[in-house]
Design a protein around this motif. Structure first.
Motif, PDB file in Angstrom:
ATOM      1  N   ALA A 135       0.839  -1.193   0.000  1.00 53.06           N
ATOM      2  CA  ALA A 135       0.000   0.000   0.000  1.00 53.06           C
ATOM      3  C   ALA A 135       0.876   1.245   0.000  1.00 53.06           C
ATOM      4  O   ALA A 135       1.818   1.356   0.782  1.00 53.06           O
ATOM      5  CB  ALA A 135      -0.897  -0.007   1.229  1.00 53.06           C
ATOM      6  N   PRO A 136       0.624   2.208  -0.886  1.00 50.67           N
ATOM      7  CA  PRO A 136       1.469   3.391  -0.976  1.00 50.67           C
ATOM      8  C   PRO A 136       1.265   4.311   0.212  1.00 50.67           C
ATOM      9  O   PRO A 136       0.208   4.315   0.848  1.00 50.67           O
ATOM     10  CB  PRO A 136       1.001   4.049  -2.275  1.00 50.67           C
ATOM     11  N   ALA A 137       2.278   5.109   0.498  1.00 50.82           N
ATOM     12  CA  ALA A 137       2.190   6.062   1.589  1.00 50.82           C
ATOM     13  C   ALA A 137       1.351   7.256   1.163  1.00 50.82           C
ATOM     14  O   ALA A 137       1.142   7.502  -0.015  1.00 50.82           O
ATOM     15  CB  ALA A 137       3.598   6.506   1.991  1.00 50.82           C
ATOM     16  N   GLY A 138       0.889   8.055   2.147  1.00 54.91           N
ATOM     17  CA  GLY A 138       0.116   9.244   1.834  1.00 54.91           C
ATOM     18  C   GLY A 138      -1.372   8.996   1.938  1.00 54.91           C
ATOM     19  O   GLY A 138      -1.828   7.886   2.174  1.00 54.91           O
ATOM     20  N   HIS A 139      -2.153  10.065   1.766  1.00 54.68           N
ATOM     21  CA  HIS A 139      -3.604   9.967   1.897  1.00 54.68           C
ATOM     22  C   HIS A 139      -4.210   9.359   0.643  1.00 54.68           C
ATOM     23  O   HIS A 139      -3.831   9.689  -0.474  1.00 54.68           O
ATOM     24  CB  HIS A 139      -4.192  11.356   2.138  1.00 54.68           C
ATOM     25  N   PRO A 140      -5.197   8.460   0.805  1.00 54.11           N
ATOM     26  CA  PRO A 140      -5.854   7.865  -0.364  1.00 54.11           C
ATOM     27  C   PRO A 140      -6.573   8.930  -1.191  1.00 54.11           C
ATOM     28  O   PRO A 140      -7.106   9.896  -0.658  1.00 54.11           O
ATOM     29  CB  PRO A 140      -6.856   6.884   0.266  1.00 54.11           C
ATOM     30  N   ARG A 141      -6.577   8.758  -2.485  1.00 54.08           N
ATOM     31  CA  ARG A 141      -7.370   9.616  -3.358  1.00 54.08           C
ATOM     32  C   ARG A 141      -7.744   8.805  -4.598  1.00 54.08           C
ATOM     33  O   ARG A 141      -7.019   7.913  -5.021  1.00 54.08           O
ATOM     34  CB  ARG A 141      -6.620  10.888  -3.750  1.00 54.08           C
ATOM     35  N   LEU A 142      -8.870   9.147  -5.177  1.00 55.82           N
ATOM     36  CA  LEU A 142      -9.384   8.397  -6.309  1.00 55.82           C
ATOM     37  C   LEU A 142     -10.135   9.350  -7.231  1.00 55.82           C
ATOM     38  O   LEU A 142     -10.968  10.139  -6.791  1.00 55.82           O
ATOM     39  CB  LEU A 142     -10.334   7.292  -5.827  1.00 55.82           C
ATOM     40  N   ARG A 143      -9.854   9.240  -8.529  1.00 51.95           N
ATOM     41  CA  ARG A 143     -10.563  10.003  -9.557  1.00 51.95           C
ATOM     42  C   ARG A 143     -11.324   8.999 -10.421  1.00 51.95           C
ATOM     43  O   ARG A 143     -10.739   8.021 -10.913  1.00 51.95           O
ATOM     44  CB  ARG A 143      -9.576  10.800 -10.404  1.00 51.95           C
ATOM     45  N   ILE A 144     -12.618   9.231 -10.608  1.00 54.94           N
ATOM     46  CA  ILE A 144     -13.478   8.287 -11.322  1.00 54.94           C
ATOM     47  C   ILE A 144     -14.109   8.990 -12.518  1.00 54.94           C
ATOM     48  O   ILE A 144     -14.758  10.032 -12.361  1.00 54.94           O
ATOM     49  CB  ILE A 144     -14.591   7.743 -10.401  1.00 54.94           C
ATOM     50  N   THR A 196     -12.875   4.774 -16.145  1.00 58.31           N
ATOM     51  CA  THR A 196     -11.460   5.034 -15.903  1.00 58.31           C
ATOM     52  C   THR A 196     -11.291   5.458 -14.454  1.00 58.31           C
ATOM     53  O   THR A 196     -12.000   6.341 -13.971  1.00 58.31           O
ATOM     54  CB  THR A 196     -10.919   6.145 -16.822  1.00 58.31           C
ATOM     55  N   VAL A 197     -10.360   4.804 -13.756  1.00 52.49           N
ATOM     56  CA  VAL A 197     -10.055   5.195 -12.382  1.00 52.49           C
ATOM     57  C   VAL A 197      -8.564   5.512 -12.287  1.00 52.49           C
ATOM     58  O   VAL A 197      -7.722   4.851 -12.898  1.00 52.49           O
ATOM     59  CB  VAL A 197     -10.437   4.090 -11.372  1.00 52.49           C
ATOM     60  N   THR A 198      -8.271   6.566 -11.552  1.00 48.04           N
ATOM     61  CA  THR A 198      -6.890   6.935 -11.249  1.00 48.04           C
ATOM     62  C   THR A 198      -6.796   6.994  -9.738  1.00 48.04           C
ATOM     63  O   THR A 198      -7.517   7.774  -9.104  1.00 48.04           O
ATOM     64  CB  THR A 198      -6.523   8.292 -11.867  1.00 48.04           C
ATOM     65  N   GLY A 199      -5.964   6.155  -9.155  1.00 47.72           N
ATOM     66  CA  GLY A 199      -5.996   6.030  -7.710  1.00 47.72           C
ATOM     67  C   GLY A 199      -4.636   6.068  -7.045  1.00 47.72           C
ATOM     68  O   GLY A 199      -3.629   5.648  -7.614  1.00 47.72           O
ATOM     69  N   HIS A 200      -4.637   6.569  -5.828  1.00 44.63           N
ATOM     70  CA  HIS A 200      -3.470   6.516  -4.944  1.00 44.63           C
ATOM     71  C   HIS A 200      -3.987   6.066  -3.587  1.00 44.63           C
ATOM     72  O   HIS A 200      -4.838   6.719  -2.995  1.00 44.63           O
ATOM     73  CB  HIS A 200      -2.807   7.889  -4.823  1.00 44.63           C
ATOM     74  N   GLY A 201      -3.505   4.918  -3.136  1.00 39.67           N
ATOM     75  CA  GLY A 201      -4.002   4.375  -1.885  1.00 39.67           C
ATOM     76  C   GLY A 201      -5.270   3.561  -2.045  1.00 39.67           C
ATOM     77  O   GLY A 201      -5.925   3.239  -1.062  1.00 39.67           O
ATOM     78  N   PHE A 202      -5.617   3.254  -3.312  1.00 37.99           N
ATOM     79  CA  PHE A 202      -6.784   2.436  -3.583  1.00 37.99           C
ATOM     80  C   PHE A 202      -6.360   1.167  -4.307  1.00 37.99           C
ATOM     81  O   PHE A 202      -5.397   1.159  -5.074  1.00 37.99           O
ATOM     82  CB  PHE A 202      -7.804   3.186  -4.440  1.00 37.99           C
ATOM     83  N   GLY A 203      -7.111   0.110  -4.056  1.00 37.39           N
ATOM     84  CA  GLY A 203      -6.908  -1.154  -4.742  1.00 37.39           C
ATOM     85  C   GLY A 203      -8.250  -1.737  -5.089  1.00 37.39           C
ATOM     86  O   GLY A 203      -9.245  -1.023  -5.179  1.00 37.39           O
ATOM     87  N   ALA A 248      -6.821 -10.012  -6.571  1.00 36.02           N
ATOM     88  CA  ALA A 248      -6.374  -8.690  -6.152  1.00 36.02           C
ATOM     89  C   ALA A 248      -5.775  -7.937  -7.329  1.00 36.02           C
ATOM     90  O   ALA A 248      -4.999  -8.486  -8.119  1.00 36.02           O
ATOM     91  CB  ALA A 248      -5.347  -8.819  -5.026  1.00 36.02           C
ATOM     92  N   LEU A 249      -6.137  -6.655  -7.454  1.00 30.23           N
ATOM     93  CA  LEU A 249      -5.601  -5.819  -8.529  1.00 30.23           C
ATOM     94  C   LEU A 249      -4.310  -5.126  -8.131  1.00 30.23           C
ATOM     95  O   LEU A 249      -3.652  -4.531  -8.985  1.00 30.23           O
ATOM     96  CB  LEU A 249      -6.641  -4.756  -8.919  1.00 30.23           C
ATOM     97  N   GLY A 250      -3.961  -5.154  -6.832  1.00 29.87           N
ATOM     98  CA  GLY A 250      -2.820  -4.374  -6.393  1.00 29.87           C
ATOM     99  C   GLY A 250      -3.197  -2.902  -6.375  1.00 29.87           C
ATOM    100  O   GLY A 250      -4.359  -2.526  -6.422  1.00 29.87           O
ATOM    101  N   THR A 251      -2.201  -2.012  -6.287  1.00 24.65           N
ATOM    102  CA  THR A 251      -2.505  -0.583  -6.317  1.00 24.65           C
ATOM    103  C   THR A 251      -2.912  -0.185  -7.729  1.00 24.65           C
ATOM    104  O   THR A 251      -2.393  -0.704  -8.712  1.00 24.65           O
ATOM    105  CB  THR A 251      -1.280   0.227  -5.872  1.00 24.65           C
ATOM    106  N   LEU A 252      -3.833   0.763  -7.837  1.00 24.49           N
ATOM    107  CA  LEU A 252      -4.470   1.016  -9.117  1.00 24.49           C
ATOM    108  C   LEU A 252      -3.619   1.791 -10.115  1.00 24.49           C
ATOM    109  O   LEU A 252      -3.528   1.426 -11.275  1.00 24.49           O
ATOM    110  CB  LEU A 252      -5.781   1.787  -8.887  1.00 24.49           C
TER     111      LEU A 252
END
Length: 272
Positions: free
Chosen positions: A179-188, A235-242, A249-253
């Motif tokens: 899991a990456p460091a920092g606050h999760p964020r997701l763009r959908i 389309t999803v662009t994510g940090h801290g999301f899987g 499991a998709l791993g980190t997005l």
């Protein structure tokens, strides 16, 4: 869930004995050998059958490449079916042959094919393979050419629980990322249109393909009322999301796009 995209169907087994390539999931054979034996006996009693037990993607590729005019039939779980669809898609052979399925596994392991109309019992499913009708289905495919048979879930990153999985999945599943460091964020985005930007949990996105829609349905939960949206692509662009696709499991997005491909494969179901 993948679904019927058209009422068109084609009866099977009406021009003499059918010729089948039966692909046994090794996990199904070990966990419920009796159901596998029953299904194989029914298939052998009504068709010319060749049996293969592929234990890796390369063995599966070889079995499919050498099938000749034999129609592939999977005895196993949703994950086993997904691996066969993945192999056929990789070789641009989706829709060349109608796929038969005899589900073997616990209720959760065969939920996708049962939702498509495949009988849950080995005898009924095997008889449908021989005497049923093929019907065209939609399929969800991402920009890395990975197919999704059942459902897709996106959520804040977490490690998947350990459990038994088909060897076909074990050899080809992506590595679990940290899991990456920092606050999760997701763009959908759906069909190129921004739906949401999420900068903290709670957030969950569930994706299915409703029957006959030729589109995917998104169920987005961000803490308020859930939102339902239909679209042809996501389309999803994510940090801290899987997430998971078909239980994998998709791993980190990072960034990923899924698109509905209408009527690209065929499944043999009981004749009406």
């Amino acid at each position: 869930m993948s679904s019927l995209s058209t009422p068109e169907s084609r009866a099977m087994g009406q021009a003499g004995p059918d010729h089948l390539l039966v692909l046994l999931d090794p996990v199904a054979r070990r966990s419920d050998g009796e159901s596998v034996r029953i299904a194989r006996d029914v298939l052998c009693g009504g068709a010319d059958v060749k049996v293969a037990l592929p234990e890796s993607p390369s063995e599966l590729d070889r079995a499919l490449a050498r099938r000749g005019r034999r129609r592939p039939v999977v005895i196993g779980s949703d994950l086993a079916v997904q691996r066969v669809l993945q192999a056929l898609h990789r070789h641009r052979e989706l829709g060349v042959d109608a796929l038969g399925v005899v589900p073997v596994g616990g209720p959760g392991a065969v939920a996708a094919v049962r939702a498509l109309g495949v009988p849950p019992e080995p005898v009924a499913a095997a008889r449908a393979v021989i005497g049923g009708s093929s019907r065209k289905l939609d399929l969800l495919i991402d920009d890395a050419d990975e197919v999704v048979l059942g459902d897709l879930r996106i959520h804040p990153y977490r490690r998947s629980r350990p459990g038994w999985r088909s060897l076909w999945a074990k050899f080809s599943a992506p590595e679990q990322a940290t899991a990456p460091a920092g606050h999760p964020r997701l763009r959908i985005e759906a069909d190129g249109r921004l739906l949401a930007e999420v900068h903290r949990p709670p957030c969950r996105l569930d994706v299915t393909v409703p029957a006959g829609a030729g589109a995917l349905e998104l169920l987005l939960r961000t803490g308020g009322e859930p939102r339902r949206i239909r679209a042809g692509s996501l389309t999803v662009t994510g940090h801290g999301f899987g997430g998971e696709a078909d239980g994998r499991a998709l791993g980190t997005l990072g960034a990923r796009t899924w698109t509905v491909h209408a009527g690209v494969w065929e499944l043999v179901l009981p004749a009406e």
